[in-house]
Enzyme design. Structure first.
Site, mmCIF file in Angstrom:
data_model
loop_
_atom_site.group_PDB
_atom_site.id
_atom_site.type_symbol
_atom_site.label_atom_id
_atom_site.label_comp_id
_atom_site.label_asym_id
_atom_site.label_seq_id
_atom_site.Cartn_x
_atom_site.Cartn_y
_atom_site.Cartn_z
ATOM 1 N N GLY A 149 0.807 -1.209 0.000
ATOM 2 C CA GLY A 149 0.000 0.000 0.000
ATOM 3 C C GLY A 149 0.840 1.258 0.000
ATOM 4 O O GLY A 149 1.923 1.296 0.595
ATOM 5 N N GLY A 173 9.632 -4.488 -4.836
ATOM 6 C CA GLY A 173 9.351 -4.772 -6.225
ATOM 7 C C GLY A 173 9.003 -3.527 -7.025
ATOM 8 O O GLY A 173 9.366 -2.402 -6.663
ATOM 9 N N ASP A 174 8.262 -3.747 -8.108
ATOM 10 C CA ASP A 174 7.948 -2.664 -9.032
ATOM 11 C C ASP A 174 7.238 -1.506 -8.333
ATOM 12 O O ASP A 174 7.606 -0.339 -8.505
ATOM 13 C CB ASP A 174 7.073 -3.220 -10.170
ATOM 14 C CG ASP A 174 6.676 -2.157 -11.173
ATOM 15 O OD1 ASP A 174 7.542 -1.723 -11.934
ATOM 16 O OD2 ASP A 174 5.491 -1.772 -11.179
ATOM 17 N N GLY A 175 6.223 -1.815 -7.523
ATOM 18 C CA GLY A 175 5.508 -0.759 -6.813
ATOM 19 C C GLY A 175 6.395 -0.029 -5.835
ATOM 20 O O GLY A 175 6.293 1.201 -5.674
ATOM 21 N N ASP A 204 8.644 -12.819 -8.838
ATOM 22 C CA ASP A 204 8.177 -13.065 -10.202
ATOM 23 C C ASP A 204 9.232 -12.750 -11.253
ATOM 24 O O ASP A 204 9.032 -13.047 -12.431
ATOM 25 C CB ASP A 204 6.928 -12.226 -10.508
ATOM 26 C CG ASP A 204 5.717 -12.671 -9.717
ATOM 27 O OD1 ASP A 204 5.772 -13.751 -9.105
ATOM 28 O OD2 ASP A 204 4.708 -11.936 -9.702
ATOM 29 N N GLY A 248 3.330 -15.694 -10.251
ATOM 30 C CA GLY A 248 3.572 -15.058 -11.539
ATOM 31 C C GLY A 248 2.323 -14.331 -11.998
ATOM 32 O O GLY A 248 1.555 -14.875 -12.784
ATOM 33 N N ARG A 249 2.120 -13.115 -11.487
ATOM 34 C CA ARG A 249 0.902 -12.362 -11.799
ATOM 35 C C ARG A 249 0.849 -11.969 -13.273
ATOM 36 O O ARG A 249 -0.153 -12.164 -13.939
ATOM 37 C CB ARG A 249 0.825 -11.090 -10.950
ATOM 38 C CG ARG A 249 0.586 -11.305 -9.473
ATOM 39 C CD ARG A 249 0.453 -9.968 -8.766
ATOM 40 N NE ARG A 249 -0.570 -9.145 -9.400
ATOM 41 C CZ ARG A 249 -1.861 -9.185 -9.095
ATOM 42 N NH1 ARG A 249 -2.286 -10.009 -8.164
ATOM 43 N NH2 ARG A 249 -2.715 -8.409 -9.713
ATOM 44 N N ARG A 358 7.932 -18.621 -1.334
ATOM 45 C CA ARG A 358 8.375 -17.251 -1.093
ATOM 46 C C ARG A 358 8.900 -17.008 0.316
ATOM 47 O O ARG A 358 9.523 -15.983 0.566
ATOM 48 C CB ARG A 358 7.244 -16.270 -1.392
ATOM 49 C CG ARG A 358 6.144 -16.212 -0.360
ATOM 50 C CD ARG A 358 5.106 -15.168 -0.735
ATOM 51 N NE ARG A 358 4.342 -14.722 0.425
ATOM 52 C CZ ARG A 358 3.594 -13.628 0.441
ATOM 53 N NH1 ARG A 358 3.507 -12.880 -0.635
ATOM 54 N NH2 ARG A 358 2.939 -13.275 1.528
#
Length: 444
Positions: A149, A173-175, A204, A248-249, A358
């Site tokens: 968040g 990660g990316d966020g 991922d 793996g979204r 994980r």
């Protein structure tokens, strides 16, 4: 003759807080200083176009002169997002490098992700010393806790100034890297001298320009064990089917790599490649044919595969990601009803090792990788670098601008030799390598 990118020149420069004037306290090393590496990539990694593309990247490593007087600065570490093998290893490497080699005044651990910067949550920072991080790499997860968040970058910048932090290491990660970029932009707007360094983390393996993220090797190793169990279950029953769902979204790297690691997979389903269930080239008729010939089958599916076959949940998680439909539950139901309608006996065993994968400690290869990442992150911060991540790109440790890392999510190239190897391993062939054609299954 080398060709430049078929797009505008790529800016790979790394922002600095100011001139580095202080001699490094590291007397024993070879300094990187202005070293750069030219690498051949694909133009798609920079947002548009395709084809070969050359770009120069700043090499990671210690600099002969540093920006901070290390005895007077404090650092902070925060871990964000989902768990991943190696988080504690990176924390430990940062603390050990900062303490033993640069002798920084202190390192704070921010509790439970970016929430730890917001006073209303009540997560007090913890002092990280070489003594209290000495053994954390033996355990999975993160000793600091994590959360998802967004939080307001203005509030985080306020907290950094209040805590007198000179260097912030964001592991996520990316966020999280997008959040780090916003924090750096806010700090730059204020004119504050705080270094923001990202260490890209995603199980991922989907962060742009990061060849392989830490924890991925461990995840594949554990996923392969689950696949082996599914195969054992499948061959132990008449017309046995083992179904394994892996993380793996949006990218199917774990599913693909685990499939290559263990040659027992007959079908691998990934988000990058749509597939049909019914019809001449559908998964279900192919599975029926496979069971008639061989008596068993193993299916590996990434969690984000086949979402076009499921109703849109319309929901989003705390990080803003769409909540996915359960592809494994959907496939299980459709496979069982298909064979039941045809009065064909079949036994399906479903395995979901996601949280085991994980949350385990990192394996030896990932531990080595995490050590390099942590050390190089500290070298970059001490030199006054900011707005960047440290990563391994095709065998070289480099500094990557946050703007490039957050440009897009990395996905499997289904026109690549790598994907060809995957489908050759399974016997699951396709008519063409392009994503807009449905998969044709011809499993051996």
């Amino acid at each position: 003759m080398e060709e430049s990118c078929p797009i505008a020149p790529i800016d790979t420069s790394i922002p600095v807080l100011g001139p580095a004037k202080i001699p490094s306290p590291l007397p024993y090393c070879r300094f990187a200083d202005d070293s750069r590496a030219r690498m051949e990539l694909d133009a798609s990694e920079f947002g548009s176009g395709s084809g070969p593309c050359f770009a120069d990247f700043e090499l990671a490593g210690p600099r002969s002169r540093i920006y901070y007087d290390s005895s007077k600065v404090k650092a902070a570490i925060v871990t964000c997002g989902g768990l991943c093998p190696g988080l504690n290893d990176v924390i430990r490497a940062i603390v050990m490098e900062a303490h033993h080699n640069y002798h920084v005044a202190g390192v704070l651990g921010i509790r439970f992700g970016l929430q730890g910067f917001i006073e209303s949550y009540g997560h007090e920072p913890v002092e990280l010393t070489s003594a209290n991080v000495a053994d954390i790499h033996q355990f999975g997860g993160t000793t600091l806790g994590s959360s998802r968040g967004p939080q307001r970058p203005e509030d985080i910048a306020d907290a950094l100034e209040r805590l007198n932090i000179a260097m912030l290491f964001v592991i996520g990660g990316d966020g999280s890297m997008k959040a780090a970029r916003r924090i750096q932009e806010e700090i730059s707007r204020r004119g504050s001298k705080i270094s923001i360094i990202g260490v890209p983390k995603t199980i991922d393996n989907d962060i742009n320009l990061v060849t392989q993220s830490f924890g991925f090797d461990t995840a594949v190793e554990k996923a392969a064990k689950a696949i082996r169990c599914a195969h054992t279950e499948a061959i132990g029953a008449l017309n046995g089917v083992g179904l394994v769902k892996l993380m793996g979204r949006e990218s199917g790297f774990i599913a693909a790599q685990a499939t290559l690691a263990l040659k027992e997979v007959n079908y691998v389903l990934v988000p990058e490649y749509p597939f049909a269930l019914e019809g001449e080239h559908g998964l279900l008729p192919s599975l029926e044919s496979r069971l008639a010939r061989r008596g068993h089958a193993v299916i590996v599916v990434a969690e984000g595969a086949g979402q076009d076959l499921l109703p849109d949940t319309g929901l989003r998680d705390a990080s803003g990601n769409p909540v996915l439909g359960d592809i494994a539950e959907f496939l299980s139901g459709r496979i069982e009803s298909y064979f039941r309608d045809r009065d064909i006996p079949m036994t399906l065993k479903f395995i979901d090792p996601s949280y085991i994968v994980r949350s385990v400690p990192a394996n030896a290869n990932d531990r080595v990788y995490c050590g390099f990442l942590g050390q190089n992150a500290v070298h970059a911060a001490m030199a006054g670098k900011t707005g960047m991540v440290v990563s391994k790109l095709y065998g070289r440790y480099v500094h990557l601008p946050l703007d490039l890392v957050t440009l897009r999510r990395k996905k499997l190239n289904i026109a690549s030799d790598y994907w060809r190897s995957v489908i050759e391993s399974t016997g699951q062939y396709t008519v063409t390598p392009f994503i807009d054609d449905p998969a044709i299954f011809c499993a051996r």
